[in-house]
Scaffold this motif. Sequence first.
Motif, PDB file in Angstrom:
ATOM      1  N   UNK A   4       0.714  -1.347  -0.198  1.00 28.14           N
ATOM      2  CA  UNK A   4      -0.026   0.070   0.033  1.00 28.14           C
ATOM      3  C   UNK A   4       0.859   1.302  -0.104  1.00 28.14           C
ATOM      4  N   UNK A   5       0.681   2.347  -0.986  1.00 25.02           N
ATOM      5  CA  UNK A   5       1.241   3.450  -0.883  1.00 25.02           C
ATOM      6  C   UNK A   5       0.249   4.605  -0.544  1.00 25.02           C
ATOM      7  N   UNK A   6       0.644   5.311   0.574  1.00 29.66           N
ATOM      8  CA  UNK A   6      -0.345   6.135   1.018  1.00 29.66           C
ATOM      9  C   UNK A   6      -0.565   7.229   0.215  1.00 29.66           C
ATOM     10  N   UNK A   7      -1.859   7.636   0.434  1.00 29.34           N
ATOM     11  CA  UNK A   7      -2.421   8.734  -0.482  1.00 29.34           C
ATOM     12  C   UNK A   7      -2.246  10.348   0.055  1.00 29.34           C
ATOM     13  N   UNK A   8      -2.856  11.190  -0.267  1.00 26.71           N
ATOM     14  CA  UNK A   8      -2.673  12.510   0.131  1.00 26.71           C
ATOM     15  C   UNK A   8      -3.039  12.799   1.492  1.00 26.71           C
ATOM     16  N   UNK A   9      -4.407  11.969   1.836  1.00 26.14           N
ATOM     17  CA  UNK A   9      -5.104  12.175   2.933  1.00 26.14           C
ATOM     18  C   UNK A   9      -4.318  11.731   4.420  1.00 26.14           C
ATOM     19  N   UNK A  10      -3.350  10.897   4.264  1.00 25.22           N
ATOM     20  CA  UNK A  10      -2.577  10.363   5.420  1.00 25.22           C
ATOM     21  C   UNK A  10      -1.826  11.414   5.990  1.00 25.22           C
ATOM     22  N   UNK A  11      -2.462  12.268   6.755  1.00 29.81           N
ATOM     23  CA  UNK A  11      -1.951  13.561   7.384  1.00 29.81           C
ATOM     24  C   UNK A  11      -2.721  13.954   8.332  1.00 29.81           C
ATOM     25  N   UNK A  12      -2.213  15.039   8.889  1.00 32.31           N
ATOM     26  CA  UNK A  12      -3.236  15.627  10.016  1.00 32.31           C
ATOM     27  C   UNK A  12      -4.190  16.723   9.444  1.00 32.31           C
ATOM     28  N   UNK A  13      -3.672  17.535   8.527  1.00 32.80           N
ATOM     29  CA  UNK A  13      -4.474  18.532   8.037  1.00 32.80           C
ATOM     30  C   UNK A  13      -4.492  18.363   6.398  1.00 32.80           C
ATOM     31  N   UNK A  14      -5.389  18.069   5.746  1.00 39.92           N
ATOM     32  CA  UNK A  14      -5.535  17.890   4.275  1.00 39.92           C
ATOM     33  C   UNK A  14      -6.168  19.048   3.490  1.00 39.92           C
ATOM     34  N   UNK A  15      -5.594  19.712   2.990  1.00 42.21           N
ATOM     35  CA  UNK A  15      -5.829  20.982   2.168  1.00 42.21           C
ATOM     36  C   UNK A  15      -6.413  20.681   0.820  1.00 42.21           C
ATOM     37  N   UNK A  16      -7.771  20.753   0.666  1.00 46.19           N
ATOM     38  CA  UNK A  16      -8.194  20.436  -0.648  1.00 46.19           C
ATOM     39  C   UNK A  16      -8.656  21.704  -1.393  1.00 46.19           C
ATOM     40  N   UNK A  17      -7.634  21.828  -2.186  1.00 50.57           N
ATOM     41  CA  UNK A  17      -7.771  23.494  -2.833  1.00 50.57           C
ATOM     42  C   UNK A  17      -8.651  23.380  -4.117  1.00 50.57           C
ATOM     43  N   UNK A  18      -9.483  24.072  -4.145  1.00 51.52           N
ATOM     44  CA  UNK A  18     -10.408  24.354  -5.324  1.00 51.52           C
ATOM     45  C   UNK A  18     -11.135  22.879  -5.383  1.00 51.52           C
ATOM     46  N   UNK A  19     -11.944  22.384  -4.455  1.00 53.45           N
ATOM     47  CA  UNK A  19     -12.564  21.093  -4.660  1.00 53.45           C
ATOM     48  C   UNK A  19     -13.536  20.899  -5.691  1.00 53.45           C
ATOM     49  N   UNK A  20     -14.333  22.185  -5.871  1.00 57.08           N
ATOM     50  CA  UNK A  20     -15.247  21.827  -6.921  1.00 57.08           C
ATOM     51  C   UNK A  20     -14.759  22.028  -8.135  1.00 57.08           C
ATOM     52  N   UNK A  21     -13.528  21.880  -8.540  1.00 54.58           N
ATOM     53  CA  UNK A  21     -13.021  21.969 -10.032  1.00 54.58           C
ATOM     54  C   UNK A  21     -12.476  20.425 -10.383  1.00 54.58           C
ATOM     55  N   UNK A  22     -12.816  19.413  -9.474  1.00 51.68           N
ATOM     56  CA  UNK A  22     -12.423  18.022  -9.850  1.00 51.68           C
ATOM     57  C   UNK A  22     -13.805  17.251 -10.087  1.00 51.68           C
TER      58      UNK A  22
END
Length: 660
Positions: free
Chosen positions: A89-107
Amino acid sequence: MNNAQLVIDEVKKAVKGKDDCIIKAFAAFLAGGHILLEDVPGVGKTTLAVAFSRAMALVNHRVQFTPDVLPADILGFSMYQKQTGEFVYREGAVMCNLFLADEINRTSPKTQSALLEVMEEGNVTVDGISRKVPEPFIVMATQNPKGSAGTQLLPESQLDRFMICMSMGYPSHDAEVDIAKGKSVKADEYTIKPVMNAQGLVEMQGEVEQVFIHDSIYSYIVDLVDATRTSPYIELGVSPRGTIACVRMAKAYAYLSGRSYVIPSDVVSVFADVTKHRIVLNTKARVSHVSELSVIDEILKAVKQPTTYVKKAVIVISFLIGIITAAIVFYMSMIYGNAALALLGCFMCVFMVLTFIALLVKAHRAVAAINIPIAIATQGESIRVSLSCRLKEAGFDGVKYRVTVKNNLSGEKSTKWLSGGSDFLYSVNLCGNYEFELVRIKLYDFSRLFYVTKRVKKYANVEVMPQIDEIPVRITDRVRNFFGDSDIYDDLRPGYDPSELFDVREFQNGDRLQSVHWKLSARTDELMVKENSLPKACAVAIVADLRGIKKGRQADAFMKLLVSLSFSLMDQKCSHYVAWYDTAINDIVRARVDDEEGFYIFLNSFLKIKPDTKNDALFLYEEKYRAEKLVCLLSVDGRLQIKRGEEIVGRADEKNEIVI
């Protein structure tokens, strides 16, 4: 609490002039919730998230959400290792304390939905195996306003997972001057020092959980949430998850205010940020340009706050008491000579002059206003009208307001003096456009013996919709199958207009060769046929003939009959026009009604007119649209009759079926 203030002070180094946003965002951190920042680009949304991560030494990952971002980029993925012959398993970006989803409504929606599980449960599931994310875990997402280029709306299920939704807005004048002088956000964010770590944040979250809430505050929160579910302007109210979020945010806000208990003002401070992204306005509110914040503000004013038993020392100094005391003293002096009467008279004169001068100063400084937060209502409801005076807001309570209310449709008019509060409820029994005029104000001195008046002339309008009665209507096949030219096309049936493509489907027996889509057929190796669109022409028009209408109840009954007829046709899926003579432009105006949105657009426009009782609207309509072919032209006249030509097909006091 000291550590909390240190974090706030550090973040203020990077984000200028947004103290309220910083406090509420940190309250969401302490409540263990996720944050959605919705605003125009360039106001500091991303900077706020980065500043918090630096001040609390949190492990943070940032993902710029674009259309090509995949769920595996967020959650992680399994990779085959040749050396061991196993998937790792290779960790994704959410494996952190603070996940910044920048411009989430563009995906894409697929990538957006990848956050649902981790935001709610704190787990990531890949290939059937669930893994916990580090604690604390907080998602801080930014998005551009609805309607911006390249954006997609977040689903309600994901919006509900964000504890609060905030808009930062533009900086104040002084803050922007500091930025312009060189104290830029980009330069200052790197001077932020970590004053707390992740473990310290977890401990502080535990302290927030211990904040006390009285049962009356719990009941108050539930009453507020329930009001969003029963509001006439809200289609989808706040969920139970929103109730829990409001409780947790109120605790965190009280904690940051230095209290170990929650008071009603804590709930009021966070309620709008907790609920505005969770409610969905109905068509009536959207067409009337009613905002979520105005509806929430109305709910906060309508729901009674629980009583907080806080003792206050109140010192009352009244000029009236002073006058009475002075009069008694001088009366006693009269026993020894008449000079006392003269002194008393002088005193009274000086007092009255000084009072009059003070009142003139207050009148010059007073700035009064009238405002209606929700400028739309239904007949029989109460309208909340807000009155304000700058002196009253500064603590001066000696103000009375003279308000005149006029119904432009019925002509009814009333005037009253109001005092004792800044808001009052006005019951509307008739439909139409109500004009509220703040005519003048009275400013009293502290003794309430003397006053001066000041003319104001401030206005506010509200549209009151009539109660709708169902009128039995039967639509004939001739109207249903009517064909004509139109710029609007049927969404369900194909037609004959080649200028608009309805659908592409496989070739069937009986299809014409001219309708074959040859380019698409060459790519798919199958014959594909183009279906043209069907113009959705209106076969019916209703003309409002206002001649002969008397003001008062008859005008109200006319409006009710016209609106009920249009609503009944709309309910039968019968597209139609509603036309009337507009005195503002001296011409016939008509509105097309296809659905509920079109109905409320027509109603909102019609309620604003001033009745024209002189012109023959039916004759003018026939002249203006004489080249138009209709199946049925109806009119509603001042005698409360529905007519087709000279034939009376319905009356306001009858419930006979109308055949169209």
